[in-house]
Design a protein around this motif. Sequence first.
Motif, short mmCIF file in Angstrom:
data_model
loop_
_atom_site.label_atom_id
_atom_site.label_comp_id
_atom_site.label_asym_id
_atom_site.label_seq_id
_atom_site.Cartn_x
_atom_site.Cartn_y
_atom_site.Cartn_z
N THR A 16 -13.33 3.57 -2.99
CA THR A 16 -12.58 2.32 -3.09
C THR A 16 -11.24 2.56 -3.77
O THR A 16 -11.00 3.64 -4.35
CB THR A 16 -13.36 1.24 -3.87
OG1 THR A 16 -13.28 1.54 -5.28
CG2 THR A 16 -14.80 1.16 -3.44
N THR A 17 -10.39 1.56 -3.73
CA THR A 17 -9.07 1.67 -4.34
C THR A 17 -9.13 1.76 -5.86
O THR A 17 -8.11 2.01 -6.50
CB THR A 17 -8.19 0.48 -3.95
OG1 THR A 17 -8.87 -0.74 -4.29
CG2 THR A 17 -7.87 0.49 -2.46
N CYS A 66 -11.02 -1.80 0.10
CA CYS A 66 -10.76 -2.89 -0.83
C CYS A 66 -11.16 -4.19 -0.17
O CYS A 66 -11.53 -4.22 1.01
CB CYS A 66 -9.30 -2.91 -1.28
SG CYS A 66 -8.08 -3.10 0.04
N GLY A 67 -11.11 -5.28 -0.92
CA GLY A 67 -11.59 -6.56 -0.42
C GLY A 67 -13.07 -6.72 -0.70
O GLY A 67 -13.77 -5.78 -1.12
N PRO A 101 -10.91 -2.99 -6.15
CA PRO A 101 -10.83 -3.51 -4.77
C PRO A 101 -10.78 -5.02 -4.66
O PRO A 101 -10.28 -5.56 -3.67
CB PRO A 101 -12.09 -2.94 -4.11
CG PRO A 101 -12.99 -2.52 -5.23
CD PRO A 101 -12.08 -2.12 -6.34
N GLU A 115 -5.20 -7.50 -2.87
CA GLU A 115 -4.34 -8.43 -2.12
C GLU A 115 -3.55 -9.34 -3.05
O GLU A 115 -2.38 -9.64 -2.81
CB GLU A 115 -5.16 -9.25 -1.12
CG GLU A 115 -5.44 -8.50 0.16
CD GLU A 115 -5.75 -9.45 1.30
OE1 GLU A 115 -4.95 -9.51 2.25
OE2 GLU A 115 -6.79 -10.12 1.24
N ASN A 131 -8.74 -2.86 4.12
CA ASN A 131 -9.01 -4.12 3.42
C ASN A 131 -10.01 -4.92 4.24
O ASN A 131 -9.74 -5.29 5.38
CB ASN A 131 -7.72 -4.92 3.23
CG ASN A 131 -7.99 -6.28 2.62
OD1 ASN A 131 -8.53 -6.38 1.52
ND2 ASN A 131 -7.63 -7.33 3.34
N HIS A 189 0.83 -1.20 0.00
CA HIS A 189 0.00 0.00 0.00
C HIS A 189 0.87 1.26 0.00
O HIS A 189 0.58 2.22 -0.73
CB HIS A 189 -0.90 0.02 1.24
CG HIS A 189 -1.94 -1.05 1.25
ND1 HIS A 189 -2.59 -1.46 2.40
CD2 HIS A 189 -2.46 -1.81 0.26
CE1 HIS A 189 -3.46 -2.41 2.13
NE2 HIS A 189 -3.39 -2.65 0.83
#
Length: 364
Positions: free
Chosen positions: A315-316, A291-292, A323, A327, A164, A149
Amino acid sequence: MKPLFIGLMSGTSLDAVDAVLVEFDGLSCRMLAALSHPLPERLKQTLVELTLPGDNEIEKLAEAEPAFARECAEAVQSLLEASQQTPKNIAAIGSHGQTIRHRPEKGYTLQIGDPSLIAELTNTTVVADFRRRDIAAGGQGAPLVPAFHQSVFRRPGERSVIVNIGGMANLTILDEQPVRGFDTGPGNILMDQWCQRHTGQPFDYNGKWADSASFDQPLLEHLCEEAFFHQLPPKSTGRELFNMEWLASRLERFTHLSPEQVQSTLCQLTANTIAHDIRHFAPDSQTVYLCGGGAHNQALGERLRQQLPDHSISTTEVLGIHPDWVEAVAFAWLARQTLQGIPGNLPEVTGAAGPRILGAIYPA
């Protein structure tokens, strides 16, 4: 040609293996392709059983690990076909593996996924077992994504928090101080399992079921008495603590509540614990990027906005990465760090004695 890496991620929710193809150019990265490879129900059930103590664990693990590795290899093959790439174009696969136990307080964590088998089946170098070196150095072994990040999402002058929300929730504080990050507690895990038990659905779509009832304040306060919520960072957690047994023991005095009231309270628990830690540990933050899987839960997002009225919450995706894939991209990035001999952890996040090169390399 810029180096290409594949990232593989299977989180606490155990719904699928996420696979991404990433191109790196200096400090920037670009996701070229992504897919989600569902796990067979029988394997998923075995993996869930392995997260808690039980009978015949060694035999179960010995059978589940190569089965999971084969699913990871299939995800890679599907990704290569979809992106019209070949193994010779891939520098390495960064494989998170599937977490079976995470007990940093006892000095161990275990992610399975037989990287040797993945390398053999894909004819591609694999970097895996990222967490144990950090634990060997006295750290939590998690979260590891804050280093990514910091590299990709930090914006000069912006005081932001990356949240996340997977099975567990973790946050990364990006401000003028050294980057900080830690697990806040359950993300989707309790909501998903409660929803599946009472509706037969794998998750509460958009949080509609949670929003069909009001949350129960006394139950919320009782859940918040859990000691983990009051620990200071660095800290991390998992299914070992937050599971259906944990929830059942706390519902004993609340049998009068309807299932949807419990669901609403679980949604509020996730929102409150995230928001509390942002207010407490990032009081000057202005922006929150989600995110996630939890980023899609509209009820959860709205409750976060109610808790953090002075923050801009998005969101990202506005930062360049959808999102759903953050990861998996992070573990492609971590694989690159390892191959370049660069540390992948942040000691101020995990509590490790210092920066460490993470993971082990399994050549093609």
